[in-house]
Design a protein around this motif. Sequence first.
Motif, mmCIF file in Angstrom:
data_model
loop_
_atom_site.group_PDB
_atom_site.id
_atom_site.type_symbol
_atom_site.label_atom_id
_atom_site.label_comp_id
_atom_site.label_asym_id
_atom_site.label_seq_id
_atom_site.Cartn_x
_atom_site.Cartn_y
_atom_site.Cartn_z
ATOM 1 N N ILE A 24 7.518 13.402 -13.063
ATOM 2 C CA ILE A 24 5.970 12.997 -13.250
ATOM 3 C C ILE A 24 5.800 11.728 -12.257
ATOM 4 O O ILE A 24 6.338 10.710 -12.292
ATOM 5 C CB ILE A 24 6.178 12.502 -14.665
ATOM 6 C CG1 ILE A 24 6.542 13.457 -15.856
ATOM 7 C CG2 ILE A 24 4.479 12.141 -14.689
ATOM 8 C CD1 ILE A 24 6.678 13.066 -17.193
ATOM 9 N N GLU A 25 4.921 12.301 -11.305
ATOM 10 C CA GLU A 25 4.646 11.392 -10.162
ATOM 11 C C GLU A 25 3.265 10.516 -10.822
ATOM 12 O O GLU A 25 2.407 10.977 -11.236
ATOM 13 C CB GLU A 25 4.211 12.194 -9.068
ATOM 14 C CG GLU A 25 3.756 11.129 -7.943
ATOM 15 C CD GLU A 25 3.191 11.707 -6.894
ATOM 16 O OE1 GLU A 25 3.530 12.564 -5.903
ATOM 17 O OE2 GLU A 25 1.793 11.476 -6.632
ATOM 18 N N VAL A 26 3.637 9.259 -10.624
ATOM 19 C CA VAL A 26 2.555 8.398 -11.324
ATOM 20 C C VAL A 26 1.903 7.359 -10.115
ATOM 21 O O VAL A 26 2.652 7.358 -9.162
ATOM 22 C CB VAL A 26 3.000 7.472 -12.685
ATOM 23 C CG1 VAL A 26 3.650 8.251 -13.412
ATOM 24 C CG2 VAL A 26 4.091 6.372 -12.113
ATOM 25 N N MET A 27 0.917 6.829 -10.280
ATOM 26 C CA MET A 27 0.065 6.038 -9.435
ATOM 27 C C MET A 27 0.712 4.795 -9.278
ATOM 28 O O MET A 27 1.622 4.359 -10.030
ATOM 29 C CB MET A 27 -1.402 5.974 -9.808
ATOM 30 C CG MET A 27 -2.335 7.080 -9.299
ATOM 31 S SD MET A 27 -4.028 6.690 -9.566
ATOM 32 C CE MET A 27 -4.846 8.017 -8.625
ATOM 33 N N GLY A 28 0.260 3.917 -8.362
ATOM 34 C CA GLY A 28 0.611 2.444 -7.968
ATOM 35 C C GLY A 28 0.894 2.419 -6.601
ATOM 36 O O GLY A 28 1.484 1.226 -6.290
ATOM 37 N N ARG A 29 0.397 2.994 -5.739
ATOM 38 C CA ARG A 29 0.077 2.782 -4.495
ATOM 39 C C ARG A 29 1.736 2.358 -3.970
ATOM 40 O O ARG A 29 2.649 3.117 -4.035
ATOM 41 C CB ARG A 29 -0.753 1.617 -4.244
ATOM 42 C CG ARG A 29 -1.233 1.953 -2.846
ATOM 43 C CD ARG A 29 -2.379 0.666 -2.428
ATOM 44 N NE ARG A 29 -3.545 0.814 -3.225
ATOM 45 C CZ ARG A 29 -4.557 1.343 -2.652
ATOM 46 N NH1 ARG A 29 -4.672 2.017 -1.585
ATOM 47 N NH2 ARG A 29 -5.843 1.356 -3.630
ATOM 48 N N ASN A 30 2.004 0.977 -3.304
ATOM 49 C CA ASN A 30 3.306 0.701 -3.002
ATOM 50 C C ASN A 30 4.154 0.119 -4.020
ATOM 51 O O ASN A 30 5.073 -0.733 -3.601
ATOM 52 C CB ASN A 30 3.170 -0.147 -1.853
ATOM 53 C CG ASN A 30 2.592 0.721 -0.670
ATOM 54 O OD1 ASN A 30 3.011 1.637 -0.498
ATOM 55 N ND2 ASN A 30 1.662 -0.181 -0.054
ATOM 56 N N SER A 31 3.437 -0.088 -5.456
ATOM 57 C CA SER A 31 4.108 -0.751 -6.357
ATOM 58 C C SER A 31 4.889 0.410 -7.214
ATOM 59 O O SER A 31 4.071 1.294 -7.575
ATOM 60 C CB SER A 31 3.258 -1.813 -7.051
ATOM 61 O OG SER A 31 3.608 -2.125 -8.268
#
Length: 321
Positions: free
Chosen positions: A168-175
């Motif tokens: 499951i790929e989740v958001m968060g940019r570089n965090s």
Amino acid sequence: MKKMNIAVLTSGGDAPGMNAAIRAVARTGIFYGLKIMGVKKGYEGLINGEIFEMSLSSVADIIHRGGTILQTARSKEFTTREGREKALSMMKIFGIQGLVVIGGDGSFRGARDLSGMGAHVIGIPGTIDNDIPFCDYTIGFDTAVNTVVEAIGRIRDTTSSHNRANIIEVMGRNSGDISLYAGLAGGAESIIIPEVDASVEDVCKRIMHGRNRGKLHSIIILAEGVGGAFEMAKAIEEKISVETRVTILGHVQRGGSPTAFDRILASRLGAKAVELLMEGQTSKMVGQYQNEIKDFDFDKVLASKKEFSSEIYSLARILSI
Ligand code: F6P
């Protein structure tokens, strides 16, 4: 406490709870007898003069709504000095003496530069990413984590039925914070985030460990900042012959009604931002840090990096084995 005209805008990616912050700014300001103005579409709207006076009822019925009633934008023009000068002269035309910017680090950079040109600006951390230093949680993060946890539950059902793995790929940019917190709360077998090196071998080992003791599913949470979800799925299938699907949650994480936590955080920060402006303060972020509402200079915030919680990472690994 100075009587003044204050404007509020939202900038960068939207986040659930931004409306609660706008409401808090407007209502606190009106409570103190100030004139409050709303700016549409972030810095872009400030440059173009998309500014209107807000009343108590402009912010009625919004505390529970996702998105931002002011709309938001990522303004290229504002990153230039000419753009900021236009914004500054628009502030003069509308008689704006203080500005509240709700957004992430990019928005704070703009806010700091505008302060450097003489404007009074206070920032409120609003982004699902939770990547702002000197701030326990950004507005929208808790809601996004809850959205991901709900999605993990649904994906786990179908993953178990088919005895598969699911990345499951989740958001968060570089965090990696959304991955980390949602992974712990959702009982993911592996959490792959930019802050920690990971290997497909380790992921496979953890999948096999679960399967050998009868686990029907394997959930791997992958932060978008790491990427490569489809390549990883292929590698897992090749190495251990476990059928693996990929789910990219995407912008579903940015919408929805904010949690009570985000509404309360947003309300407290919105009120504090107005008070700081009335005290004559500028170039600061207001945030909840170590459980207290505090303020920090933009310079300090922008020169630092948010600390990653290795404690939560290790705990998630121990508990999901
Ligand atoms: O900063 C919030 C965020 O949702 C990130 O997690 C993501 O990388 C990015 O914004 C997506 O941006 P956009 O709205 O341009 O698709």
